[in-house]
Design a protein around this motif. Structure first.
Motif, PDB file in Angstrom:
ATOM      1  N   ARG A 177       3.306  13.263 -36.736  1.00 30.17           N
ATOM      2  CA  ARG A 177       2.233  12.375 -36.285  1.00 30.17           C
ATOM      3  C   ARG A 177       1.264  12.078 -37.431  1.00 30.17           C
ATOM      4  NH1 ARG A 177       0.542  15.040 -31.887  1.00 30.17           N
ATOM      5  NH2 ARG A 177       1.827  13.798 -30.471  1.00 30.17           N
ATOM      6  N   LEU A 182       5.898   9.203 -36.161  1.00 30.25           N
ATOM      7  CA  LEU A 182       6.052   8.947 -34.728  1.00 30.25           C
ATOM      8  C   LEU A 182       5.775   7.483 -34.400  1.00 30.25           C
ATOM      9  CD1 LEU A 182       4.390  12.103 -33.107  1.00 30.25           C
ATOM     10  CD2 LEU A 182       6.803  11.668 -33.567  1.00 30.25           C
ATOM     11  N   LYS A 183       4.836   6.887 -35.103  1.00 35.14           N
ATOM     12  CA  LYS A 183       4.523   5.479 -34.897  1.00 35.14           C
ATOM     13  C   LYS A 183       5.740   4.608 -35.192  1.00 35.14           C
ATOM     14  CE  LYS A 183       1.260   1.931 -36.453  1.00 35.14           C
ATOM     15  NZ  LYS A 183       0.112   1.657 -37.345  1.00 35.14           N
ATOM     16  N   VAL A 186       8.481   5.111 -32.304  1.00 38.80           N
ATOM     17  CA  VAL A 186       8.232   4.437 -31.031  1.00 38.80           C
ATOM     18  C   VAL A 186       8.509   2.946 -31.131  1.00 38.80           C
ATOM     19  CG1 VAL A 186       5.786   3.865 -31.380  1.00 38.80           C
ATOM     20  CG2 VAL A 186       6.626   4.422 -29.081  1.00 38.80           C
ATOM     21  N   ARG A 192      11.994   7.151 -25.091  1.00 34.79           N
ATOM     22  CA  ARG A 192      11.089   8.208 -25.536  1.00 34.79           C
ATOM     23  C   ARG A 192      11.554   9.588 -25.083  1.00 34.79           C
ATOM     24  NH1 ARG A 192       4.955   5.663 -24.987  1.00 34.79           N
ATOM     25  NH2 ARG A 192       5.389   3.759 -26.173  1.00 34.79           N
ATOM     26  N   SER A 253       1.403  17.443 -27.672  1.00 33.65           N
ATOM     27  CA  SER A 253       1.443  16.057 -27.209  1.00 33.65           C
ATOM     28  C   SER A 253       0.253  15.243 -27.675  1.00 33.65           C
ATOM     29  CB  SER A 253       1.513  16.025 -25.673  1.00 33.65           C
ATOM     30  OG  SER A 253       2.737  16.538 -25.216  1.00 33.65           O
ATOM     31  N   TRP A 342       1.853   8.902 -29.528  1.00 39.16           N
ATOM     32  CA  TRP A 342       2.761   8.540 -30.615  1.00 39.16           C
ATOM     33  C   TRP A 342       2.022   8.101 -31.876  1.00 39.16           C
ATOM     34  CZ3 TRP A 342       7.956   9.233 -29.949  1.00 39.16           C
ATOM     35  CH2 TRP A 342       8.376   9.490 -28.641  1.00 39.16           C
ATOM     36  N   ARG A 343       0.734   7.944 -31.795  1.00 37.51           N
ATOM     37  CA  ARG A 343      -0.025   7.462 -32.974  1.00 37.51           C
ATOM     38  C   ARG A 343      -1.021   8.516 -33.424  1.00 37.51           C
ATOM     39  NH1 ARG A 343       0.764   1.919 -33.263  1.00 37.51           N
ATOM     40  NH2 ARG A 343       1.715   1.031 -31.371  1.00 37.51           N
TER      41      ARG A 343
END
Length: 343
Positions: A177, A182-183, A186, A192, A253, A342-343
């Motif tokens: 992250r 992760l960006k 996605v 996901r 998360s 995810w960001r």
């Protein structure tokens, strides 16, 4: 101001102290963790009435004599059942009649068993009219399964699976992250849930190595027994790893920094380190705490491992423990799918 206070040594030392105190993780391990550990161990090993020691005898007369002592919980067992119960640690001593009087079968390396021997002999001598009219002999039994090393190895295995699963997933997710990986993920045509499930399944590769190394060492060096089917033990270890992997996903998360995820990991794992019976029986905690202790996933995992390894309990008899682990596996994973950042 003195020359010492303006010296580079003083300023560098002061800088290091300030940087240390600004790290939440350092504050936790230096100040908070010792206090919490002392509180947990203080509760577990608090002053309380003497334990009632489980013993058995092979005749009704001996059983009745043992039961008269308030410090003993006596059970009538035949010779084969009694020796099996002694081997798996459900009793500390077995009293059997002999031509000369009575024989006490126990493990003299176990302090509780030595205490049980003293109380048992006192109870039988009193039942026979005291003045020690009954000749007593010892039959020392060092059967594997009832030793402390046998008790602690499943606890160490559960603790290791918890730590490797949670730390391995938590740090890797937060690191991705921070690096904006992760960006990018996605944005790809990828479900996901498959991305998160891949983290869980990746743990199974390292799982085999962890389990084989620790249990192999314990078997070869200490002779720790495996009384249950190895396939069932493998299933328990897989479920344990998946359970704590799901918890690791949940903890990671939302965390954006290594410091944040480290603090959350400590917050989740610390109660289980203390309460779940890794190094001593969780039954030492007060009765009002037992529902909480038994609901912890590590407590269920260690209980299932000990049941398989030391007592040969079938998987069908462990369904309450399996149910607890399944709950802690499925619910955190489902929540992670909804709140994962995810960001």
């Amino acid at each position: 101001m003195s020359n010492f206070e303006t010296s580079s040594l003083w300023q560098l030392t002061l800088t290091r102290l300030k940087l240390t105190l600004r790290e939440p993780e350092a504050i936790f391990w230096i100040f908070v963790f010792p206090i919490l550990l002392a509180v947990g161990l203080g509760i577990a090993f608090r002053n309380r009435p003497a334990d009632v020691l489980p013993v058995a005898a092979s005749t009704p007369q001996l059983t009745q004599a043992l039961a008269a002592d308030n410090g003993l919980h006596a059970t009538l067992l035949d010779e084969s059942s009694g020796r099996h119960a002694l081997a798996i640690g459900t009793i500390l001593l077995l009293a059997e009649p002999s031509p000369a009087g009575v024989v006490y079968r126990y493990d003299d390396t176990n302090p509780d068993a030595r205490n049980a021997r003293i109380l048992a002999d006192r109870a039988i001598q009193i039942a026979a009219g005291r003045r020690d009219p009954v000749s007593a002999a010892n039959d020392l039994d060092h059967e594997t399964g009832s030793r402390y090393i046998d008790f602690v190895v499943p606890g160490l295995l559960g603790m290791n699976l918890m730590g490797s699963a949670m730390w391995g997933l938590g740090f890797s997710i937060v690191d991705a992250r921070q690096k904006k990986l992760l960006k990018r993920m996605v944005a790809s045509p990828m479900p996901r849930w498959q991305f998160l499930m891949a983290y869980l399944l990746s743990r199974l590769v390292m799982l085999a190595i962890e389990v084989v190394v620790l249990l192999g060492f314990a078997r070869i060096v200490f002779g720790v027994p495996f009384r249950g089917p190895l396939a069932q033990l493998g299933l328990i270890c897989i479920l344990t790893s998946l359970t704590f992997s799901a918890l690791g996903l949940l903890v990671a998360s939302r965390a954006r920094t290594m410091e944040a995820v480290s603090g959350l990991m400590n917050l989740v794992m610390l109660p289980m380190w203390i309460l779940s019976g890794v190094f001593f029986s969780a039954s030492r905690f007060p009765a009002f705490m037992q529902p909480l202790v038994n609901a912890l996933p590590l407590t269920a995992a260690i209980g299932a491992m000990r049941g398989n390894m030391l007592q040969g309990v079938a998987l069908s008899q462990m369904m309450p423990l399996i149910g607890i682990m399944l709950f802690w596996c499925l619910v955190p994973f489902a929540v992670s799918l909804r709140i994962f950042r995810w960001r």
